[in-house]
Design a protein around this motif. Structure first.
Motif, short mmCIF file in Angstrom:
data_model
loop_
_atom_site.label_atom_id
_atom_site.label_comp_id
_atom_site.label_asym_id
_atom_site.label_seq_id
_atom_site.Cartn_x
_atom_site.Cartn_y
_atom_site.Cartn_z
N VAL A 185 0.85 -1.19 0.00
CA VAL A 185 0.00 0.00 0.00
C VAL A 185 0.89 1.25 0.00
O VAL A 185 0.63 2.22 -0.73
N LYS A 186 1.97 1.22 0.78
CA LYS A 186 2.91 2.35 0.82
C LYS A 186 3.58 2.55 -0.53
O LYS A 186 3.80 3.68 -0.96
N ASN A 242 1.02 4.38 -2.64
CA ASN A 242 0.85 5.76 -2.18
C ASN A 242 2.09 6.61 -2.41
O ASN A 242 1.98 7.77 -2.84
N ASN A 243 3.26 6.07 -2.14
CA ASN A 243 4.50 6.83 -2.30
C ASN A 243 4.83 7.14 -3.76
O ASN A 243 5.66 8.00 -4.04
N SER A 276 2.33 7.98 -5.92
CA SER A 276 1.18 8.78 -6.39
C SER A 276 0.12 7.97 -7.14
O SER A 276 -0.65 8.53 -7.91
N LYS A 297 -3.39 6.32 -7.29
CA LYS A 297 -4.65 6.70 -6.63
C LYS A 297 -5.50 5.45 -6.40
O LYS A 297 -5.63 4.61 -7.29
N TRP A 298 -6.08 5.37 -5.20
CA TRP A 298 -6.98 4.26 -4.91
C TRP A 298 -8.21 4.42 -5.79
O TRP A 298 -8.79 5.51 -5.89
N TYR A 358 -5.23 0.30 -7.26
CA TYR A 358 -4.62 1.63 -7.36
C TYR A 358 -4.19 1.83 -8.81
O TYR A 358 -3.76 0.86 -9.46
#
Length: 179
Positions: free
Chosen positions: A142-143, A146-147, A149, A151-152, A173
Motif C-alpha cells: 500500500v505504501k 501511495n509513495n 502517487s 490513486k486508490w 490503485y
C-alpha cells in the motif's frame, strides 16, 4: 539497464538470470508462497528456472509481459523482481507485481523501482495506465502505491485466492501518464 539508484540497478530479464532467480525464490519461498505461488513453483530448481526465464524473455520481447530484475550493482546479487503484467496494448495498460528479498525489505527499494519503471513504462513501453492490486493488510505494498502517487480506485471483491485460503478482496490503485 533501465535505472540505477542506491547501488542497485534494474534490468530486463535475460537468459543468464535463471540460477539467481531460482536461488532468490527458494531463499524467500515462505514469503512468496501466498502472493507468488505460480512464480515460486516455476522456480524451485535451476532447470525449472531456466524454462521460466526463457518464457519470460520471449514474453518481454513480444511485449506481452515485462519482468525486471533488481540487483546489487557491485555483487550482482538478485534482491527483487518487478513485473509489469496483464499488459493490454489496446488500452495501453499494465499491472505491477513485485517481491523483495527478506534481507532488503523496508529499505524503499521497491518504491524506487516502481517509480523508475513507471517512468520507463510511460516513455518506452507505450503504456498510459499502470495498476497495483494489493491486499489492504499488505501495508508495505500500500505504501509503494501511495509513495508513487497511485490513486486508490476501488475494492475488487474476491479478486485473489491464495492457495488453501478463502478469496480475498483486493484494492486497486492506478497511475496515469500525464503527458
Amino acid at each position: 539497464m533501465i535505472a540505477t539508484f542506491d547501488d542497485f540497478e534494474i534490468n530486463p530479464i535475460h537468459n543468464g538470470d535463471a540460477w539467481k532467480i531460482c536461488d532468490f525464490m527458494v531463499t524467500n519461498q515462505d514469503r512468496l508462497k501466498r502472493y507468488f505461488p505460480k512464480t515460486l513453483e516455476q522456480n524451485l530448481t535451476p532447470t525449472l528456472s531456466q524454462l521460466f526465464v526463457d518464457k519470460k524473455v520471449k514474453q518481454f520481447n513480444n511485449k506481452e509481459e515485462f519482468l525486471f530484475t533488481l540487483k546489487n550493482a557491485e555483487t550482482r546479487d538478485l534482491v527483487g523482481l518487478i513485473y509489469i503484467k496483464e499488459v493490454d496494448n489496446h488500452i495501453k495498460q499494465g499491472e505491477f507485481a513485485y517481491c523483495i528479498d527478506y534481507n532488503f525489505q523496508g529499505k524503499g527499494l521497491i518504491t524506487k523501482s516502481v517509480a523508475a519503471l513507471s517512468s520507463h513504462a510511460f516513455k518506452n513501453l507505450d503504456l498510459n495506465t499502470l495498476q497495483i492490486i494489493v491486499f489492504k493488510d499488505n501495508i508495505s505494498s500500500v505504501k509503494v502505491a501511495n509513495n508513487n502517487s497511485f490513486k486508490w480506485i476501488k475494492t475488487l471483491k474476491n479478486e485473489f485466492t491464495p492457495i488453501g485460503e478463502k478469496p480475498l478482496d483486493m484494492e486497486l490503485y492506478e497511475l496515469y501518464n500525464e503527458r
